[in-house]
Write a protein that holds these residues in place. Sequence first.
Motif, PDB file in Angstrom:
ATOM      1  N   LEU A 171      -2.601 -30.904  25.093  1.00  0.00           N
ATOM      2  CA  LEU A 171      -3.357 -29.933  25.783  1.00  0.00           C
ATOM      3  C   LEU A 171      -4.123 -31.004  27.105  1.00  0.00           C
ATOM      4  O   LEU A 171      -3.994 -30.391  28.213  1.00  0.00           O
ATOM      5  N   ARG A 172      -4.461 -32.221  27.017  1.00  0.00           N
ATOM      6  CA  ARG A 172      -4.894 -32.909  28.048  1.00  0.00           C
ATOM      7  C   ARG A 172      -3.889 -33.054  29.334  1.00  0.00           C
ATOM      8  O   ARG A 172      -4.166 -32.952  30.403  1.00  0.00           O
ATOM      9  N   GLY A 173      -2.578 -33.499  28.712  1.00  0.00           N
ATOM     10  CA  GLY A 173      -1.424 -33.472  29.847  1.00  0.00           C
ATOM     11  C   GLY A 173      -1.223 -32.256  30.347  1.00  0.00           C
ATOM     12  O   GLY A 173      -0.754 -32.061  31.649  1.00  0.00           O
ATOM     13  N   ALA A 179     -11.650 -28.522  24.761  1.00  0.00           N
ATOM     14  CA  ALA A 179     -11.106 -28.186  23.696  1.00  0.00           C
ATOM     15  C   ALA A 179     -11.690 -28.527  22.379  1.00  0.00           C
ATOM     16  O   ALA A 179     -12.332 -29.635  22.340  1.00  0.00           O
ATOM     17  N   CYS A 180     -11.320 -28.083  21.360  1.00  0.00           N
ATOM     18  CA  CYS A 180     -11.508 -28.604  20.041  1.00  0.00           C
ATOM     19  C   CYS A 180     -10.384 -28.389  19.167  1.00  0.00           C
ATOM     20  O   CYS A 180      -9.711 -27.425  19.088  1.00  0.00           O
ATOM     21  N   VAL A 181      -9.924 -29.402  18.395  1.00  0.00           N
ATOM     22  CA  VAL A 181      -8.570 -29.380  17.532  1.00  0.00           C
ATOM     23  C   VAL A 181      -9.236 -29.567  15.901  1.00  0.00           C
ATOM     24  O   VAL A 181      -9.977 -30.427  15.616  1.00  0.00           O
ATOM     25  N   THR A 221     -10.142 -40.865  17.895  1.00  0.00           N
ATOM     26  CA  THR A 221     -10.413 -41.567  19.028  1.00  0.00           C
ATOM     27  C   THR A 221     -10.272 -40.706  20.256  1.00  0.00           C
ATOM     28  O   THR A 221     -10.848 -40.958  21.387  1.00  0.00           O
ATOM     29  N   ASP A 222     -10.150 -39.385  20.090  1.00  0.00           N
ATOM     30  CA  ASP A 222     -10.067 -38.315  20.894  1.00  0.00           C
ATOM     31  C   ASP A 222     -10.995 -37.459  20.978  1.00  0.00           C
ATOM     32  O   ASP A 222     -11.460 -36.970  19.669  1.00  0.00           O
ATOM     33  N   PRO A 223     -11.999 -37.199  22.007  1.00  0.00           N
ATOM     34  CA  PRO A 223     -13.145 -36.497  22.085  1.00  0.00           C
ATOM     35  C   PRO A 223     -12.996 -34.965  21.447  1.00  0.00           C
ATOM     36  O   PRO A 223     -13.711 -34.294  20.921  1.00  0.00           O
ATOM     37  N   PHE A 224     -11.684 -34.420  21.673  1.00  0.00           N
ATOM     38  CA  PHE A 224     -11.215 -33.126  21.438  1.00  0.00           C
ATOM     39  C   PHE A 224     -11.208 -33.119  19.726  1.00  0.00           C
ATOM     40  O   PHE A 224     -11.033 -31.891  19.313  1.00  0.00           O
ATOM     41  N   VAL A 225     -10.838 -33.931  19.074  1.00  0.00           N
ATOM     42  CA  VAL A 225     -10.514 -34.107  17.651  1.00  0.00           C
ATOM     43  C   VAL A 225     -11.759 -34.149  16.701  1.00  0.00           C
ATOM     44  O   VAL A 225     -12.618 -35.056  16.962  1.00  0.00           O
ATOM     45  N   GLU A 226     -11.864 -33.121  15.876  1.00  0.00           N
ATOM     46  CA  GLU A 226     -12.803 -33.191  14.792  1.00  0.00           C
ATOM     47  C   GLU A 226     -12.681 -34.252  13.668  1.00  0.00           C
ATOM     48  O   GLU A 226     -13.479 -34.864  13.231  1.00  0.00           O
ATOM     49  N   MET A 231      -7.280 -32.995   5.744  1.00  0.00           N
ATOM     50  CA  MET A 231      -6.292 -32.789   4.218  1.00  0.00           C
ATOM     51  C   MET A 231      -6.080 -31.159   4.353  1.00  0.00           C
ATOM     52  O   MET A 231      -6.441 -30.343   3.489  1.00  0.00           O
ATOM     53  N   SER A 232      -5.715 -30.589   5.600  1.00  0.00           N
ATOM     54  CA  SER A 232      -5.339 -29.179   5.715  1.00  0.00           C
ATOM     55  C   SER A 232      -3.826 -29.149   6.160  1.00  0.00           C
ATOM     56  O   SER A 232      -3.406 -29.928   6.747  1.00  0.00           O
ATOM     57  N   SER A 233      -3.298 -28.068   5.680  1.00  0.00           N
ATOM     58  CA  SER A 233      -1.792 -27.591   5.789  1.00  0.00           C
ATOM     59  C   SER A 233      -1.445 -27.541   7.156  1.00  0.00           C
ATOM     60  O   SER A 233      -0.332 -27.893   7.812  1.00  0.00           O
ATOM     61  N   HIS A 234      -2.428 -27.114   8.074  1.00  0.00           N
ATOM     62  CA  HIS A 234      -2.263 -26.619   9.478  1.00  0.00           C
ATOM     63  C   HIS A 234      -3.406 -27.167  10.432  1.00  0.00           C
ATOM     64  O   HIS A 234      -4.563 -27.696   9.806  1.00  0.00           O
ATOM     65  N   LEU A 235      -3.274 -27.187  11.812  1.00  0.00           N
ATOM     66  CA  LEU A 235      -4.102 -27.400  12.589  1.00  0.00           C
ATOM     67  C   LEU A 235      -4.376 -26.317  13.679  1.00  0.00           C
ATOM     68  O   LEU A 235      -3.146 -25.597  13.866  1.00  0.00           O
ATOM     69  N   ILE A 236      -5.454 -25.924  14.210  1.00  0.00           N
ATOM     70  CA  ILE A 236      -5.727 -25.087  15.192  1.00  0.00           C
ATOM     71  C   ILE A 236      -6.280 -25.697  16.442  1.00  0.00           C
ATOM     72  O   ILE A 236      -7.342 -26.400  16.181  1.00  0.00           O
ATOM     73  N   ALA A 237      -5.725 -25.538  17.467  1.00  0.00           N
ATOM     74  CA  ALA A 237      -6.498 -25.877  18.944  1.00  0.00           C
ATOM     75  C   ALA A 237      -7.078 -24.795  19.599  1.00  0.00           C
ATOM     76  O   ALA A 237      -6.315 -23.863  19.739  1.00  0.00           O
ATOM     77  N   VAL A 238      -8.308 -24.651  19.792  1.00  0.00           N
ATOM     78  CA  VAL A 238      -8.928 -23.759  20.721  1.00  0.00           C
ATOM     79  C   VAL A 238      -9.429 -24.555  22.008  1.00  0.00           C
ATOM     80  O   VAL A 238      -9.782 -25.419  21.948  1.00  0.00           O
ATOM     81  N   PHE A 239      -9.079 -23.900  23.271  1.00  0.00           N
ATOM     82  CA  PHE A 239      -9.279 -24.515  24.513  1.00  0.00           C
ATOM     83  C   PHE A 239      -9.504 -23.314  25.691  1.00  0.00           C
ATOM     84  O   PHE A 239      -8.913 -22.431  25.346  1.00  0.00           O
ATOM     85  N   LYS A 240     -10.116 -23.899  26.600  1.00  0.00           N
ATOM     86  CA  LYS A 240     -10.379 -23.040  27.992  1.00  0.00           C
ATOM     87  C   LYS A 240      -9.090 -23.306  28.788  1.00  0.00           C
ATOM     88  O   LYS A 240      -8.598 -24.288  28.843  1.00  0.00           O
ATOM     89  N   ILE A 241      -8.211 -22.260  29.060  1.00  0.00           N
ATOM     90  CA  ILE A 241      -7.229 -22.153  29.566  1.00  0.00           C
ATOM     91  C   ILE A 241      -7.372 -22.598  30.963  1.00  0.00           C
ATOM     92  O   ILE A 241      -8.130 -21.971  31.801  1.00  0.00           O
TER      93      ILE A 241
END
Length: 251
Positions: A171-173, A179-181, A221-226, A231-241
Amino acid sequence: MSYFDSRYVHVQHADAGYYRLKAAQIMDAVRALDPNFKPASFLDLGCGRGDLALGAAETFGLKAAGVELDETMARDAQARGKGEFRHGNVLDVVNDFRGRFDIVGSFELFEHLEPSAHARAFDVYRQYAAPGAVGCIMVPNAAHPLLGNWLSHSDYTHRSFFTAESLAQMLRGEGVSEACVIPWINAGSRALLGARRATTKWASGLFKLLVSTIATKPGSTDPFVEDAVPMSSHLIAVFKIPSANKNERKS
Protein backbone atom coordinates in the motif's frame (compact mmCIF):
# COMPACT_ATOMS: atom_id res chain seq x y z
CA MET A 1 -16.16 -25.54 -15.85
CA SER A 2 -14.81 -22.27 -14.47
CA TYR A 3 -12.33 -21.97 -11.62
CA PHE A 4 -15.08 -20.53 -9.44
CA ASP A 5 -17.40 -23.47 -10.14
CA SER A 6 -14.73 -26.09 -9.48
CA ARG A 7 -13.03 -24.59 -6.44
CA TYR A 8 -15.59 -22.46 -4.63
CA VAL A 9 -18.89 -24.19 -5.28
CA HIS A 10 -19.69 -24.06 -1.54
CA VAL A 11 -19.55 -20.25 -1.57
CA GLN A 12 -22.10 -20.06 -4.38
CA HIS A 13 -24.70 -21.74 -2.18
CA ALA A 14 -24.14 -19.70 0.98
CA ASP A 15 -27.35 -17.98 2.04
CA ALA A 16 -27.86 -14.24 1.86
CA GLY A 17 -27.16 -13.91 5.57
CA TYR A 18 -23.56 -15.04 5.01
CA TYR A 19 -22.95 -12.15 2.63
CA ARG A 20 -24.77 -9.61 4.78
CA LEU A 21 -22.51 -10.58 7.68
CA LYS A 22 -19.44 -10.31 5.44
CA ALA A 23 -20.62 -6.87 4.29
CA ALA A 24 -21.03 -5.84 7.94
CA GLN A 25 -17.46 -6.99 8.67
CA ILE A 26 -16.21 -4.88 5.77
CA MET A 27 -18.06 -1.84 7.07
CA ASP A 28 -16.60 -2.44 10.55
CA ALA A 29 -13.14 -2.39 8.99
CA VAL A 30 -13.92 0.78 7.02
CA ARG A 31 -15.14 2.50 10.20
CA ALA A 32 -11.92 1.46 11.95
CA LEU A 33 -10.16 3.64 9.39
CA ASP A 34 -12.66 6.51 9.40
CA PRO A 35 -15.64 6.43 11.81
CA ASN A 36 -17.28 9.36 9.99
CA PHE A 37 -17.11 7.91 6.49
CA LYS A 38 -20.57 7.59 4.92
CA PRO A 39 -20.40 5.67 1.64
CA ALA A 40 -23.21 5.52 -0.89
CA SER A 41 -21.77 3.04 -3.40
CA PHE A 42 -19.80 -0.21 -3.40
CA LEU A 43 -17.79 -1.76 -6.24
CA ASP A 44 -16.55 -5.37 -5.98
CA LEU A 45 -13.70 -6.32 -8.33
CA GLY A 46 -13.93 -10.04 -9.02
CA CYS A 47 -17.53 -10.05 -7.83
CA GLY A 48 -18.58 -13.57 -8.83
CA ARG A 49 -22.38 -13.60 -8.99
CA GLY A 50 -22.62 -10.34 -7.09
CA ASP A 51 -23.54 -11.79 -3.70
CA LEU A 52 -21.23 -9.63 -1.60
CA ALA A 53 -22.00 -6.38 -3.43
CA LEU A 54 -25.72 -7.08 -3.13
CA GLY A 55 -25.25 -7.98 0.54
CA ALA A 56 -23.72 -4.53 1.05
CA ALA A 57 -26.61 -2.97 -0.85
CA GLU A 58 -29.25 -4.76 1.20
CA THR A 59 -27.58 -4.18 4.57
CA PHE A 60 -26.39 -0.60 4.18
CA GLY A 61 -28.42 0.81 1.30
CA LEU A 62 -25.39 1.15 -0.97
CA LYS A 63 -25.54 1.19 -4.74
CA ALA A 64 -23.94 -2.10 -5.81
CA ALA A 65 -21.68 -2.79 -8.76
CA GLY A 66 -19.08 -5.33 -9.79
CA VAL A 67 -16.68 -6.52 -12.46
CA GLU A 68 -16.21 -10.24 -13.12
CA LEU A 69 -14.00 -12.13 -15.57
CA ASP A 70 -16.32 -15.15 -15.81
CA GLU A 71 -18.98 -14.18 -18.35
CA THR A 72 -21.63 -16.56 -16.99
CA MET A 73 -21.30 -15.25 -13.46
CA ALA A 74 -21.30 -11.62 -14.61
CA ARG A 75 -24.46 -12.28 -16.61
CA ASP A 76 -26.11 -13.99 -13.62
CA ALA A 77 -25.23 -11.04 -11.38
CA GLN A 78 -26.69 -8.52 -13.82
CA ALA A 79 -29.82 -10.64 -14.30
CA ARG A 80 -30.68 -10.18 -10.62
CA GLY A 81 -31.57 -6.59 -11.51
CA LYS A 82 -30.27 -5.01 -8.30
CA GLY A 83 -26.97 -3.50 -9.36
CA GLU A 84 -24.56 -2.77 -12.19
CA PHE A 85 -22.42 -5.79 -13.04
CA ARG A 86 -20.05 -6.04 -15.97
CA HIS A 87 -18.10 -8.81 -17.64
CA GLY A 88 -14.43 -7.95 -18.03
CA ASN A 89 -10.88 -8.28 -16.84
CA VAL A 90 -10.56 -6.71 -13.39
CA LEU A 91 -7.23 -5.21 -14.52
CA ASP A 92 -8.96 -3.21 -17.25
CA VAL A 93 -11.06 -0.14 -16.50
CA VAL A 94 -14.79 -0.05 -17.31
CA ASN A 95 -15.05 3.48 -18.67
CA ASP A 96 -18.48 4.38 -17.32
CA PHE A 97 -17.44 3.25 -13.82
CA ARG A 98 -14.68 5.86 -13.59
CA GLY A 99 -14.79 8.10 -10.51
CA ARG A 100 -18.10 6.76 -9.24
CA PHE A 101 -17.53 4.61 -6.15
CA ASP A 102 -17.08 5.39 -2.48
CA ILE A 103 -15.82 1.89 -1.65
CA VAL A 104 -13.73 -0.08 -4.12
CA GLY A 105 -12.88 -3.58 -2.94
CA SER A 106 -11.44 -6.91 -3.97
CA PHE A 107 -11.82 -9.95 -1.78
CA GLU A 108 -9.39 -12.83 -2.32
CA LEU A 109 -8.20 -11.38 -5.62
CA PHE A 110 -4.68 -9.98 -5.12
CA GLU A 111 -3.22 -13.35 -4.15
CA HIS A 112 -4.21 -14.63 -7.61
CA LEU A 113 -2.19 -11.88 -9.33
CA GLU A 114 1.51 -11.92 -10.07
CA PRO A 115 3.33 -9.31 -7.96
CA SER A 116 4.12 -7.45 -11.19
CA ALA A 117 0.36 -6.91 -11.71
CA HIS A 118 -0.33 -5.32 -8.31
CA ALA A 119 0.52 -1.78 -9.43
CA ARG A 120 -1.83 -2.12 -12.41
CA ALA A 121 -4.60 -3.41 -10.13
CA PHE A 122 -4.05 -0.50 -7.79
CA ASP A 123 -4.32 1.96 -10.66
CA VAL A 124 -7.73 0.43 -11.43
CA TYR A 125 -8.77 1.32 -7.87
CA ARG A 126 -7.72 4.91 -8.50
CA GLN A 127 -9.72 5.12 -11.69
CA TYR A 128 -12.93 3.91 -10.06
CA ALA A 129 -12.62 5.96 -6.86
CA ALA A 130 -14.87 8.91 -6.13
CA PRO A 131 -13.26 11.76 -4.17
CA GLY A 132 -12.39 10.55 -0.66
CA ALA A 133 -13.03 6.89 -1.53
CA VAL A 134 -11.88 3.98 0.61
CA GLY A 135 -10.29 0.85 -0.80
CA CYS A 136 -10.48 -2.67 0.66
CA ILE A 137 -8.19 -5.60 -0.09
CA MET A 138 -8.74 -8.97 1.59
CA VAL A 139 -6.15 -11.74 1.21
CA PRO A 140 -5.15 -14.98 2.99
CA ASN A 141 -2.81 -14.53 5.95
CA ALA A 142 0.51 -16.17 5.03
CA ALA A 143 1.82 -15.44 8.53
CA HIS A 144 -0.78 -17.52 10.36
CA PRO A 145 1.41 -19.56 12.75
CA LEU A 146 -0.43 -22.81 12.04
CA LEU A 147 -2.23 -22.43 8.70
CA GLY A 148 -0.19 -19.83 6.84
CA ASN A 149 1.63 -22.26 4.56
CA TRP A 150 -1.57 -24.13 3.72
CA LEU A 151 -3.51 -20.90 3.10
CA SER A 152 -0.76 -19.70 0.77
CA HIS A 153 0.05 -22.83 -1.20
CA SER A 154 -2.99 -25.12 -1.18
CA ASP A 155 -4.52 -23.17 -4.07
CA TYR A 156 -2.70 -23.80 -7.35
CA THR A 157 -3.75 -20.40 -8.73
CA HIS A 158 -2.15 -18.35 -5.94
CA ARG A 159 0.69 -16.21 -7.25
CA SER A 160 1.30 -13.79 -4.36
CA PHE A 161 1.53 -14.22 -0.60
CA PHE A 162 0.88 -11.60 2.05
CA THR A 163 1.61 -10.96 5.69
CA ALA A 164 0.13 -7.96 7.47
CA GLU A 165 3.38 -6.04 7.06
CA SER A 166 3.97 -6.95 3.41
CA LEU A 167 0.41 -5.90 2.60
CA ALA A 168 1.08 -2.56 4.30
CA GLN A 169 4.34 -2.22 2.36
CA MET A 170 2.49 -2.72 -0.92
CA LEU A 171 0.00 0.00 0.00
CA ARG A 172 2.72 2.45 0.94
CA GLY A 173 4.55 1.71 -2.30
CA GLU A 174 1.41 2.74 -4.18
CA GLY A 175 1.23 6.11 -2.43
CA VAL A 176 -1.19 5.28 0.38
CA SER A 177 -0.70 7.49 3.43
CA GLU A 178 -3.71 6.47 5.52
CA ALA A 179 -4.53 2.78 6.07
CA CYS A 180 -5.06 0.03 8.58
CA VAL A 181 -4.39 -3.69 8.15
CA ILE A 182 -6.44 -5.81 10.52
CA PRO A 183 -7.33 -9.48 11.03
CA TRP A 184 -10.24 -10.91 9.05
CA ILE A 185 -12.14 -13.90 10.38
CA ASN A 186 -14.49 -15.90 8.18
CA ALA A 187 -17.76 -16.99 9.80
CA GLY A 188 -21.26 -17.89 8.73
CA SER A 189 -23.10 -16.43 11.72
CA ARG A 190 -22.68 -13.63 14.22
CA ALA A 191 -22.38 -16.11 17.09
CA LEU A 192 -19.60 -18.00 15.34
CA LEU A 193 -17.87 -14.76 14.38
CA GLY A 194 -17.94 -13.58 17.99
CA ALA A 195 -16.57 -16.89 19.25
CA ARG A 196 -13.80 -16.93 16.65
CA ARG A 197 -12.82 -13.33 17.38
CA ALA A 198 -12.52 -14.06 21.10
CA THR A 199 -10.60 -17.28 20.52
CA THR A 200 -8.31 -15.65 17.96
CA LYS A 201 -7.39 -12.82 20.32
CA TRP A 202 -6.65 -15.27 23.14
CA ALA A 203 -4.65 -17.62 20.89
CA SER A 204 -2.64 -14.76 19.42
CA GLY A 205 -1.61 -13.57 22.86
CA LEU A 206 -0.65 -17.08 23.94
CA PHE A 207 1.37 -17.65 20.77
CA LYS A 208 3.37 -14.45 21.28
CA LEU A 209 3.99 -15.35 24.91
CA LEU A 210 5.32 -18.76 23.92
CA VAL A 211 7.51 -17.35 21.16
CA SER A 212 8.95 -14.73 23.49
CA THR A 213 10.44 -17.50 25.65
CA ILE A 214 12.59 -18.86 22.82
CA ALA A 215 12.96 -16.01 20.32
CA THR A 216 12.18 -12.38 19.66
CA LYS A 217 8.52 -11.64 20.29
CA PRO A 218 6.72 -10.78 17.01
CA GLY A 219 5.69 -7.16 16.93
CA SER A 220 4.45 -4.63 14.41
CA THR A 221 6.94 -2.16 13.03
CA ASP A 222 4.55 -0.66 10.47
CA PRO A 223 2.10 2.00 11.70
CA PHE A 224 -0.59 0.67 9.34
CA VAL A 225 -0.52 -2.74 11.05
CA GLU A 226 -2.62 -3.67 14.07
CA ASP A 227 -1.01 -7.08 14.65
CA ALA A 228 2.02 -8.39 12.76
CA VAL A 229 1.14 -12.07 13.34
CA PRO A 230 -2.62 -12.38 13.85
CA MET A 231 -4.20 -15.80 14.35
CA SER A 232 -6.76 -15.11 11.61
CA SER A 233 -7.12 -16.93 8.32
CA HIS A 234 -7.23 -13.69 6.34
CA LEU A 235 -6.25 -10.03 6.47
CA ILE A 236 -8.13 -6.98 5.31
CA ALA A 237 -6.52 -3.68 4.43
CA VAL A 238 -8.68 -0.57 4.32
CA PHE A 239 -7.16 2.65 3.01
CA LYS A 240 -7.85 6.04 1.55
CA ILE A 241 -7.38 5.66 -2.19
CA PRO A 242 -4.77 8.09 -3.54
CA SER A 243 -5.53 10.37 -6.44
CA ALA A 244 -5.64 8.92 -9.94
CA ASN A 245 -3.13 11.62 -10.89
CA LYS A 246 0.21 9.88 -10.36
CA ASN A 247 1.93 13.25 -10.13
CA GLU A 248 0.06 13.79 -6.87
CA ARG A 249 1.22 10.51 -5.32
CA LYS A 250 3.43 10.75 -2.28
CA SER A 251 6.85 9.19 -2.46
